[in-house]
Design an enzyme around this catalytic site. Structure first.
Site, short mmCIF file in Angstrom:
data_model
loop_
_atom_site.label_atom_id
_atom_site.label_comp_id
_atom_site.label_asym_id
_atom_site.label_seq_id
_atom_site.Cartn_x
_atom_site.Cartn_y
_atom_site.Cartn_z
N ASN A 311 0.83 -1.21 0.00
CA ASN A 311 0.00 0.00 0.00
C ASN A 311 0.87 1.26 0.00
O ASN A 311 0.71 2.16 0.82
CB ASN A 311 -0.94 0.01 1.20
N HIS A 347 -9.39 3.80 9.21
CA HIS A 347 -10.00 2.53 8.82
C HIS A 347 -11.36 2.32 9.49
O HIS A 347 -12.22 1.65 8.93
CB HIS A 347 -9.08 1.37 9.19
#
Length: 486
Positions: A311, A347
């Site tokens: 990522n 998140h």
């Protein structure tokens, strides 16, 4: 009338939202081919990108499109009316993060669902980053230090196109408005003749990892880790299964990132326009939006390699806009923790996110303490050079460490709710906590006693190690950050 999405979902066993997601990522390829033949200036190109990107979000989330549209409208107002104000970044940050968290509050369940919050969190980083870049540009201009990295305030059409870029609107990668503006202006076109071949390579890699993930989950699935059969395995085999499960789970993210990157490459967005002397690069290098470094990932020998390779664009964003902006704390460890906390709350609210990033902090800190001890012992390094068998044993040990314990750290991130990840950790007797907490507390002083620095090293002048920014190869503070670009 048969719904093709529902038919594909029934045939594959996947959910309808997952099928729409995959189809949308693949749809970006023909859109990119059409874009490469598109005639006209930036206005025509922005209009095409905006219309196709908005259509993709509409196809996936229907009327929930209004969430992202509202975000774009608020960003446009902030960028236009607060562009010279010190309030622009705080207002933009507070609104976008606040709206995302409220969205999590109303949509979160015990499992990971593909809802409007998934592309919205990608959008949040993009628009907050834009606010930072505009603010920095205005400060440079006010100080008379304007340079080629300063950006103008985008028009509404530019902002919509930048936000809804078809190849990255659902799953990333992140990229700056400066990159987007140069791309639309055609500055990258002379350097992207090799884009079709490079995009094909990324597409095939993505398909490969997707197939491996789908096959692998037939043998080691999320459900298996919660089963009585897993509980009945020996402790050693439980850890082997955890390692295999973690690797297969990560392949899911890798596959979708590679597919998305391939489409971005085909559009021509990913050219690296570094200046000669800034870094070594090919004149036509197209990895500027790479979200996964496959070679580094597959050859990991420490947990830091995961963060270096995984990522990448999200981690770079966190390094630039969170970690570095926390320098006023005058403490790298606090900046590190601040970056990880931002990632966790970005998140969502599930406890699993916070546990995973806390575990990452402990692992990275342990590796930073332990690695120099081995590196500075000349006798050990000489022995490793002279003994192939010892090198092979070290290689196997490091592979076991990086694969098995990465699976351990990933458990809370995937299972999210406390009762699920706690059950699995109970089943494997909390060995990871013992390893990493004990490793931080006792391993460095023990190794210093057993493996003292060689005389030539100890007599050398002492230097202070300066960690690189978060998520760089030597720091890696911002972690996997997997969910929100998946």
């Amino acid at each position: 009338m048969i719904n093709p999405v529902e038919a594909l979902a029934r045939a594959s066993g996947a959910s309808a939202p997952a099928i729409r997601l995959i189809l949308s990522v693949l749809l970006a390829y023909p859109l990119a081919l059409f874009y490469r033949q598109l005639k006209g200036g930036p206005t025509v190109r922005n209009l095409f990108i905006a219309c196709t990107g908005v259509s993709i979000v509409l196809f996936n989330y229907g009327t929930d499109l209004y969430h992202s549209m509202l975000a774009v409208a608020v960003s446009f107002l902030c960028n236009t009316f607060l562009r010279t104000s010190s309030l622009m970044v705080p207002v933009s940050f507070t609104y976008h993060m606040g709206y995302l968290l409220i969205g999590y509050y109303h949509t979160t369940s015990d499992t990971y669902d593909i809802k409007w919050t998934m592309p919205h969190c990608v959008l949040v980083l993009r628009l907050i980053g834009l606010a930072f870049d505009l603010s920095d540009s205005r400060k440079k201009e006010a100080a008379g230090k304007s340079d080629d990295k300063c950006i103008p305030t985008p028009t509404l059409l530019e902002l919509i196109a930048f936000t809804y870029f078809p190849a990255s609107v659902l799953v990333g990668p992140q990229f700056s408005f400066l990159r987007y503006r140069r791309f639309v202006a055609g500055a990258y076109e002379p350097h992207t003749q090799g884009a079709p071949a490079y995009a094909t390579k990324k597409f095939l890699q993505g398909v490969f990892y997707l197939v491996v993930n789908q096959v692998g989950t037939q043998y080691v699935s999320d459900a298996y880790l919660m089963s009585d059969e897993f509980t009945g395995e020996s402790l050693f085999m439980k850890h082997i299964y955890l390692g295999c499960w973690g690797r297969i789970t990560l392949y899911k993210y890798i596959s979708i990132w590679l597919l998305a990157e391939g489409a971005a490459v085909l559009f021509g967005l990913t050219y690296i326009d570094a200046k000669p002397g800034e870094r070594e690069y090919s004149s036509d290098e197209l990895s500027g939006c790479s979200n996964i470094k496959v070679g580094v990932f597959e050859n990991t020998s420490k947990y830091g390699h995961y963060v270096e390779s995984f990522n990448v664009q999200t981690n770079t964003w966190v390094a630039n806009y969170v970690y570095k902006r926390l320098r006023f704390l005058n403490n790298r460890m606090l900046s590190h923790l601040g970056a990880l906390f931002f990632l966790a709350i970005w998140h969502g609210f599930h406890s699993g996110y916070y546990v995973t990033f806390l575990m990452e902090f402990m692992v990275i800190h342990m590796e930073k303490e332990v690695e120099p001890i081995f590196a500075k012992n000349e006798k050990l390094q000489k022995l490793l050079q002279q003994q192939p068998l010892l090198r092979a044993l070290v290689f196997i040990g490091l592979k076991y460490y990086t694969i098995v314990w990465a699976g351990w750290c990933l458990v809370p991130f995937v299972f999210l709710s406390f009762n699920k990840w706690w059950h699995i950790y109970t089943t494997v007797r909390f060995t990871g906590f013992i390893l990493f907490i004990g490793g931080n507390a006792f391993l460095p002083p023990l190794l210093r006693a057993v493996l003292p620095r060689s005389s030539s090293s100890s007599s050398a002048p002492k230097t202070t190690a300066t960690p690189a920014p978060a998520n760089s190869p030597t720091d890696t503070s911002a972690g996997p950050a997997t969910k929100k670009d998946d």
